[in-house]
Enzyme design. Sequence first.
Site, PDB file in Angstrom:
ATOM      1  N   GLU A  84      60.777  61.703  21.348  1.00  0.00           N
ATOM      2  CA  GLU A  84      61.969  61.844  20.249  1.00  0.00           C
ATOM      3  C   GLU A  84      63.239  61.534  21.132  1.00  0.00           C
ATOM      4  OE1 GLU A  84      59.074  65.392  19.244  1.00  0.00           O
ATOM      5  OE2 GLU A  84      59.705  64.186  20.999  1.00  0.00           O
ATOM      6  N   HIS A  94      61.208  63.525  26.532  1.00  0.00           N
ATOM      7  CA  HIS A  94      60.106  63.488  25.266  1.00  0.00           C
ATOM      8  C   HIS A  94      60.318  62.386  24.733  1.00  0.00           C
ATOM      9  CE1 HIS A  94      59.679  68.269  25.184  1.00  0.00           C
ATOM     10  NE2 HIS A  94      59.397  67.747  26.667  1.00  0.00           N
ATOM     11  N   CYS A 130      64.742  68.663  21.353  1.00  0.00           N
ATOM     12  CA  CYS A 130      64.724  67.373  20.603  1.00  0.00           C
ATOM     13  C   CYS A 130      65.225  67.666  19.313  1.00  0.00           C
ATOM     14  CB  CYS A 130      63.535  66.694  20.623  1.00  0.00           C
ATOM     15  SG  CYS A 130      62.901  66.056  22.148  1.00  0.00           S
ATOM     16  N   CYS A 142      60.319  69.578  20.013  1.00  0.00           N
ATOM     17  CA  CYS A 142      60.696  70.871  20.698  1.00  0.00           C
ATOM     18  C   CYS A 142      62.157  71.363  20.173  1.00  0.00           C
ATOM     19  CB  CYS A 142      60.477  70.702  22.184  1.00  0.00           C
ATOM     20  SG  CYS A 142      61.924  69.731  22.992  1.00  0.00           S
TER      21      CYS A 142
END
Length: 338
Positions: A263, A261, A292, A289
């Site tokens: 992040e 992801h 993260c 999420c």
Amino acid sequence: MILGLSGMNGSGKGEVIRFLEARSFRSLSLSDVIRDELRARGLEETRERMIELGTELRTQGGPGVLAERLVPRLEAEHNYAIDSVRHPAEVEVLRARSRHFKLVWTEADDSLRLARIRARGRSGDPTSLEELRRLEGRELGGSDPAAQQLLAVRDLADFTVENNGSLEELHEAVQRVLEQSSFFERPTWDEYFMSIAQVVASRSNCVKRKVAAVIVLDRRIISTGYNGTPRGTRNCNEGGCPRCNAFVEGGTRLDECLCSHGEENAITQASYHGVSVRGSALYTTLSPCLICTKMIINAGISEVAYNADYPLGGVSLDLLKEAGVKVRQVHLGRRSGP
């Protein structure tokens, strides 16, 4: 700032344009659209042909077509002076382009306008007031919605500049218009960094969704990351992640996804380069999420700003708040043009 210029022939529009050009305004003219079309047709420019072709273009493309063709030339970083606004629909198009558009009407006595026109010495210009009024009659308005409608344009003007005196007086009047029209607009820091995150997202190689994050410390970007497959592996858009390329239902088979992801990548990129993210703020285009979120908390990031909601992100936001991480949503609305 966009200033539209309109007025009768010889009223001083050209002098206003020169004044604005000397103050870093870029000048454009709706008449240039007609001139371009004349050249494309191999026709010589005359006042009559300009009027007739302008009416033809409005008939074919709608009353605002000249402004619509000109708008793509406008760049957000410049101020513009746009000459030869001659139809209310053109005003409407330019106002839609920028809420800071202002229409300036230049006004002068007929006898003074005639003297200025005769001093120019152009072929085909009127030599008497009667001829001047006859030639201008078709420009003022009428039953044809595609023809010039100068009187209707005059009624829409934000400013009227009288030009019956000296050049110095005209310049002073235009200067007052500038002072009353001036504005200055800057994005907030949140808008600035979130906009950058959106640009970073354009580098994503994920075929399902483009997401990115930027990490900021003391209003300085220290790391960026976008979602995609790990370093040195095949990109998601090249078939690198079977789950994404199968376009599976959202929220399913997450354990099979090979993409990191945004992040996650922003945090690991900082680590890779030996940059501490402790006490920083993270701007992400999508709320994080759960995985993260745990990385954000344990990395010491103290603030998270997100643009859109992640469909499964409710637990993550609650966990961030429980850990003492400041959380806020930053909506990026449509900003106006120049």
